[in-house]
Every structure is written in C-alpha cells, then in structure tokens.
Design a protein around this motif. Structure first.
Motif, PDB file in Angstrom:
ATOM      1  N   ASP A 263       5.706  -0.932  13.578  1.00 51.82           N
ATOM      2  CA  ASP A 263       6.940  -0.467  13.946  1.00 51.82           C
ATOM      3  C   ASP A 263       6.904   1.087  13.412  1.00 51.82           C
ATOM      4  O   ASP A 263       7.019   1.380  12.304  1.00 51.82           O
ATOM      5  CB  ASP A 263       7.997  -1.083  13.224  1.00 51.82           C
ATOM      6  N   ASN A 264       6.745   1.948  14.271  1.00 53.87           N
ATOM      7  CA  ASN A 264       6.436   3.321  14.037  1.00 53.87           C
ATOM      8  C   ASN A 264       7.564   3.969  13.300  1.00 53.87           C
ATOM      9  O   ASN A 264       7.681   5.001  12.649  1.00 53.87           O
ATOM     10  CB  ASN A 264       5.837   4.087  15.425  1.00 53.87           C
ATOM     11  N   THR A 265       9.007   3.496  13.895  1.00 47.62           N
ATOM     12  CA  THR A 265       9.934   4.217  13.288  1.00 47.62           C
ATOM     13  C   THR A 265      10.230   3.787  11.939  1.00 47.62           C
ATOM     14  O   THR A 265      10.749   4.354  11.282  1.00 47.62           O
ATOM     15  CB  THR A 265      11.100   3.624  14.028  1.00 47.62           C
TER      16      THR A 265
ATOM     17  N   GLN B 170       0.434  11.700  -2.069  1.00 54.55           N
ATOM     18  CA  GLN B 170      -0.632  11.328  -0.762  1.00 54.55           C
ATOM     19  C   GLN B 170      -0.245  10.019  -0.166  1.00 54.55           C
ATOM     20  O   GLN B 170       0.719   9.393  -0.505  1.00 54.55           O
ATOM     21  CB  GLN B 170      -1.963  11.404  -1.649  1.00 54.55           C
ATOM     22  N   ALA B 171      -0.849   9.715   0.558  1.00 54.08           N
ATOM     23  CA  ALA B 171      -0.663   8.440   1.343  1.00 54.08           C
ATOM     24  C   ALA B 171      -0.959   7.307   0.558  1.00 54.08           C
ATOM     25  O   ALA B 171      -1.702   7.407  -0.176  1.00 54.08           O
ATOM     26  CB  ALA B 171      -1.918   8.330   2.609  1.00 54.08           C
ATOM     27  N   GLN B 172       0.115   6.327   1.120  1.00 57.86           N
ATOM     28  CA  GLN B 172       0.061   5.242   0.159  1.00 57.86           C
ATOM     29  C   GLN B 172       0.315   4.004   1.174  1.00 57.86           C
ATOM     30  O   GLN B 172       1.070   4.331   2.174  1.00 57.86           O
ATOM     31  CB  GLN B 172       0.757   5.207  -1.099  1.00 57.86           C
ATOM     32  N   LEU B 173      -0.401   2.819   0.870  1.00 57.16           N
ATOM     33  CA  LEU B 173      -0.065   1.605   1.517  1.00 57.16           C
ATOM     34  C   LEU B 173       0.353   0.505   0.672  1.00 57.16           C
ATOM     35  O   LEU B 173      -0.454   0.370  -0.177  1.00 57.16           O
ATOM     36  CB  LEU B 173      -1.144   1.136   2.558  1.00 57.16           C
ATOM     37  N   VAL B 174       1.447  -0.230   0.840  1.00 63.95           N
ATOM     38  CA  VAL B 174       1.908  -1.135  -0.209  1.00 63.95           C
ATOM     39  C   VAL B 174       1.883  -2.706   0.636  1.00 63.95           C
ATOM     40  O   VAL B 174       2.871  -2.524   1.603  1.00 63.95           O
ATOM     41  CB  VAL B 174       3.135  -0.889  -0.700  1.00 63.95           C
TER      42      VAL B 174
ATOM     43  N   SER C 173       3.654   5.270   3.244  1.00 64.87           N
ATOM     44  CA  SER C 173       4.133   6.472   2.926  1.00 64.87           C
ATOM     45  C   SER C 173       3.210   7.679   2.744  1.00 64.87           C
ATOM     46  O   SER C 173       1.921   7.385   2.518  1.00 64.87           O
ATOM     47  CB  SER C 173       4.816   5.870   1.339  1.00 64.87           C
ATOM     48  N   GLY C 174       3.945   8.788   2.494  1.00 64.90           N
ATOM     49  CA  GLY C 174       2.975  10.037   2.551  1.00 64.90           C
ATOM     50  C   GLY C 174       2.525  10.763   3.433  1.00 64.90           C
ATOM     51  O   GLY C 174       2.144  11.782   3.456  1.00 64.90           O
ATOM     52  N   ARG C 175       2.339   9.796   4.662  1.00 65.14           N
ATOM     53  CA  ARG C 175       2.088  10.431   5.899  1.00 65.14           C
ATOM     54  C   ARG C 175       2.180   9.457   7.165  1.00 65.14           C
ATOM     55  O   ARG C 175       2.582   8.279   6.577  1.00 65.14           O
ATOM     56  CB  ARG C 175       0.327  10.892   5.740  1.00 65.14           C
ATOM     57  N   THR C 176       1.949   9.744   8.240  1.00 60.71           N
ATOM     58  CA  THR C 176       2.013   8.967   9.319  1.00 60.71           C
ATOM     59  C   THR C 176       0.698   8.645   9.644  1.00 60.71           C
ATOM     60  O   THR C 176      -0.363   9.282   9.557  1.00 60.71           O
ATOM     61  CB  THR C 176       2.756   9.615  10.510  1.00 60.71           C
TER      62      THR C 176
END
Length: 118
Positions: free
Chosen positions: A75-77, A1-5, A25-28
């Motif tokens: 930074d979307n990329t 699933q979505a994760q922020l680090v 990670s896991g999604r945009t």
C-alpha cells in the motif's frame, strides 16, 4: 534513516490465517524490489515472497512452499507492505522479516514471530 518494522505475527492453528505488516519509514521504497523472508529455529533465513513496490502489485514471486497460500502486496499510500498468509501449516512457523531484495543489512528488523500449531 530508513527503517522497516514487522508486525502482525502470532499463534494460529493449522489452516488459519494471519496478515503481516511491514511498515517503512525514513524513505519511500517506491519502485524497489522488496521481499518477505523467514527464519525457523536452527535454519538460515529464506526467501518467502517478493514484489516491486508500486501503487499496484507488480511482479509478485513466491517460494514454492507458500505459493497459492500467501499473497504479498503493498500500500504505497501507507508506505506498508503486507503478507497475507492463509492455510497456514506448522512448517510455516518462523520469525518473518521484510527487507529489500537483495537484503540490506541495516534494514533487518526484529521480525515478527509466527507460530502455527498442528
């Protein structure tokens, strides 16, 4: 699933700079309002800065205590959000977190410690 680090914290002298990273990670999170928060010992988490996650810096906002010193960007990329912290003060000492705005419980990470010595 979505994760922020979160990463990039450290020990710095007053007046110094740090650049924090929030790797998604896991999604945009494109087109999602995102933010940085911080929590000092004995205090609740507080908002630091927000931005709408696009391929440009759209509508950044800042807490009055950091305005003019901190810059939020994405930074979307690279699927990464940043917080450039300049002219750091001892009162900036806290654990810094990233999340959606309003926050989602499952997205809270461990945060990254920022310690500013006087």
């Amino acid at each position: 699933q979505a994760q922020l680090v979160e990463s990039g914290g450290g020990l710095v002298q007053a007046g110094g700079s740090l650049r924090l990273s929030c790797a998604a990670s896991g999604r945009t999170f494109s087109n999602t309002r995102m933010g940085w928060f911080r929590q000092a010992p004995g205090k609740a988490r507080e908002f630091v800065a927000t931005i709408i996650w696009r391929d440009w810096n759209d509508g950044p906002t800042y807490a009055g205590s950091v305005k003019g010193r901190f810059t939020i960007s994405v930074d979307n990329t690279q699927n990464t959000m940043y917080l450039q912290m300049n002219s750091l003060k001892p009162e900036d000492t806290a654990v810094y977190y990233c999340n959606r705005v309003p926050p989602t419980t499952n997205l809270w990470g461990q945060g990254t410690q920022v310690t500013v010595s006087s």
